[in-house]
Enzyme design. Sequence first.
Site, PDB file in Angstrom:
ATOM      1  CG  ASN A  61      -1.861  -1.195   1.198  1.00 14.98           C
ATOM      2  OD1 ASN A  61      -2.018  -1.821   0.150  1.00 14.98           O
ATOM      3  ND2 ASN A  61      -2.452  -1.512   2.321  1.00 14.98           N
TER       4      ASN A  61
ATOM      5  CG  HIS B  72       3.865  -1.834  -4.880  1.00 10.61           C
ATOM      6  ND1 HIS B  72       2.708  -2.560  -4.941  1.00 10.61           N
ATOM      7  CD2 HIS B  72       4.848  -2.682  -5.291  1.00 10.61           C
ATOM      8  CE1 HIS B  72       2.970  -3.784  -5.370  1.00 10.61           C
ATOM      9  NE2 HIS B  72       4.258  -3.896  -5.571  1.00 10.61           N
TER      10      HIS B  72
ATOM     11  CB  SER C  29      -5.775  -9.943  -5.587  1.00  7.10           C
ATOM     12  OG  SER C  29      -4.809  -9.116  -6.209  1.00  7.10           O
TER      13      SER C  29
ATOM     14  CD  GLU D 293     -14.138 -11.822  -2.959  1.00  7.78           C
ATOM     15  OE1 GLU D 293     -13.263 -11.723  -3.849  1.00  7.78           O
ATOM     16  OE2 GLU D 293     -15.250 -11.289  -3.029  1.00  7.78           O
TER      17      GLU D 293
HETATM   18  P1  OAD Z   1      -6.169  -5.972  -5.017  1.00  9.86           P
HETATM   19  O1  OAD Z   1      -7.238  -4.977  -5.304  1.00  9.86           O
HETATM   20  O2  OAD Z   1      -5.620  -6.722  -6.174  1.00  9.86           O
HETATM   21  O3  OAD Z   1      -6.695  -7.030  -3.955  1.00  9.86           O
HETATM   22  C1  OAD Z   1      -7.330  -6.615  -2.782  1.00  9.86           C
HETATM   23  C2  OAD Z   1      -7.617  -7.819  -1.924  1.00  9.86           C
HETATM   24  O4  OAD Z   1      -8.172  -7.369  -0.699  1.00  9.86           O
HETATM   25  C3  OAD Z   1      -8.622  -8.809  -2.531  1.00  9.86           C
HETATM   26  O5  OAD Z   1      -8.127 -10.133  -2.367  1.00  9.86           O
HETATM   27  C4  OAD Z   1      -9.894  -8.591  -1.680  1.00  9.86           C
HETATM   28  O6  OAD Z   1     -10.647  -9.792  -1.517  1.00  9.86           O
HETATM   29  C5  OAD Z   1      -9.296  -8.152  -0.364  1.00  9.86           C
HETATM   30  N1  OAD Z   1     -10.182  -7.310   0.452  1.00  9.86           N
HETATM   31  C6  OAD Z   1     -11.048  -6.342   0.064  1.00  9.86           C
HETATM   32  N2  OAD Z   1     -11.648  -5.775   1.123  1.00  9.86           N
HETATM   33  C7  OAD Z   1     -11.154  -6.390   2.231  1.00  9.86           C
HETATM   34  C8  OAD Z   1     -11.375  -6.262   3.641  1.00  9.86           C
HETATM   35  N3  OAD Z   1     -12.223  -5.374   4.146  1.00  9.86           N
HETATM   36  N4  OAD Z   1     -10.680  -7.088   4.472  1.00  9.86           N
HETATM   37  C9  OAD Z   1      -9.810  -8.005   3.985  1.00  9.86           C
HETATM   38  N5  OAD Z   1      -9.560  -8.170   2.669  1.00  9.86           N
HETATM   39  C10 OAD Z   1     -10.217  -7.372   1.807  1.00  9.86           C
HETATM   40  O7  OAD Z   1      -5.018  -5.186  -4.219  1.00  9.86           O
HETATM   41  P2  OAD Z   1      -3.498  -5.628  -3.987  1.00  9.86           P
HETATM   42  O8  OAD Z   1      -3.372  -7.098  -3.926  1.00  9.86           O
HETATM   43  O9  OAD Z   1      -3.008  -4.837  -2.842  1.00  9.86           O
HETATM   44  O10 OAD Z   1       0.397  -1.729  -7.251  1.00  9.86           O
HETATM   45  O11 OAD Z   1      -2.834  -5.094  -5.309  1.00  9.86           O
HETATM   46  C11 OAD Z   1      -1.442  -5.250  -5.490  1.00  9.86           C
HETATM   47  C12 OAD Z   1      -0.896  -4.097  -6.288  1.00  9.86           C
HETATM   48  O12 OAD Z   1      -1.643  -3.967  -7.499  1.00  9.86           O
HETATM   49  C13 OAD Z   1      -1.056  -2.737  -5.644  1.00  9.86           C
HETATM   50  O13 OAD Z   1      -0.044  -2.442  -4.695  1.00  9.86           O
HETATM   51  C14 OAD Z   1      -0.979  -1.798  -6.803  1.00  9.86           C
HETATM   52  C15 OAD Z   1      -1.866  -2.549  -7.776  1.00  9.86           C
HETATM   53  O14 OAD Z   1      -1.601  -2.331  -9.115  1.00  9.86           O
HETATM   54  C16 OAD Z   1       0.862  -0.620  -7.826  1.00  9.86           C
HETATM   55  O15 OAD Z   1       0.189   0.371  -7.991  1.00  9.86           O
HETATM   56  C17 OAD Z   1       2.288  -0.738  -8.240  1.00  9.86           C
END
Ligand code: OAD
Length: 237
Positions: free
Chosen positions: A98, A115, A184, A210
């Site tokens: 984040n 990041h 994710s 999820e």
């Molecule tokens: P994603 O949007 O890909 O995934 C978010 C995850 O959080 C999903 O698995 C959801 O199920 C989960 N989620 C949502 N709400 C939640 C809650 N209240 N409690 C627990 N889990 C929850 O985001 P990231 O995996 O962080 O990079 O994405 C990785 C990177 O992709 C980011 O850092 C960003 C993006 O492109 C850059 O900008 C370089």
Amino acid sequence: MNLPDPRHFKNIVVLTGAGVSAESGLRTFRDNNGLWREYRVEELATPEAFTKNPKLVHAFYNSRRHTLLQSAKANKAHFALANFESTFEGNFLLVTQNVDNLHEQAGSKNPHHLHGELLRARCGLCEHSVDIEGDLTCQSICRHCGGIGAMRPDIVWFGEMPQQLELIEPALSRCDLFVSIGTSGTVYPAAGFLRLAKTNGAITVELNLEASANSGFFDYCSLGLASDVLPNFFHTA
Ligand code: OAD
């Protein structure tokens, strides 16, 4: 299956993603309301996009910085991590994908921002980076070298090297517990941390809303809102 108790480990690495900040009102990337469902990565989050249309890229990150500063507050999940860290006697490394500052707001000591950070800017000419709270524009001046127009968000864009891997990878190789939270598991190298930790014998846990793409490879998985699951898992409720 009962989840392991993190207090019984000596070397913990935690990886967080956008899910941990979702309940603070910051949008994730790939959920239904996610940023990458509305905007195109290629137009906003690559070095090529910044070269082609810096105004658009600045507007996107300026708007996210505004939202962060004006309305986002650390939630129970951030506090659970910070509170656990403050009493844990072993080694604890928090790595976050984040770009917000909510782990810091909750009191986490030294989160590693893989990041980059929304509240920092970097000069594309001299690479000097500084704290910022206001907007960046195509006329922003570097306080270090005086260059005009090359200030950019200190964010790792697609195609760029994530930050602090030289510290993170050795910690993953020696950790006995790896916990992945609210991500994710689709963006590398973070998505590969599970494998690195597991290969070196760590117990691996996923805490997520999820099941992620890698879910089947974790030893344990607990699904639910981060604000519910984390205080229980880290015994800070
Ligand atoms: P994603 O949007 O890909 O995934 C978010 C995850 O959080 C999903 O698995 C959801 O199920 C989960 N989620 C949502 N709400 C939640 C809650 N209240 N409690 C627990 N889990 C929850 O985001 P990231 O995996 O962080 O990079 O994405 C990785 C990177 O992709 C980011 O850092 C960003 C993006 O492109 C850059 O900008 C370089």
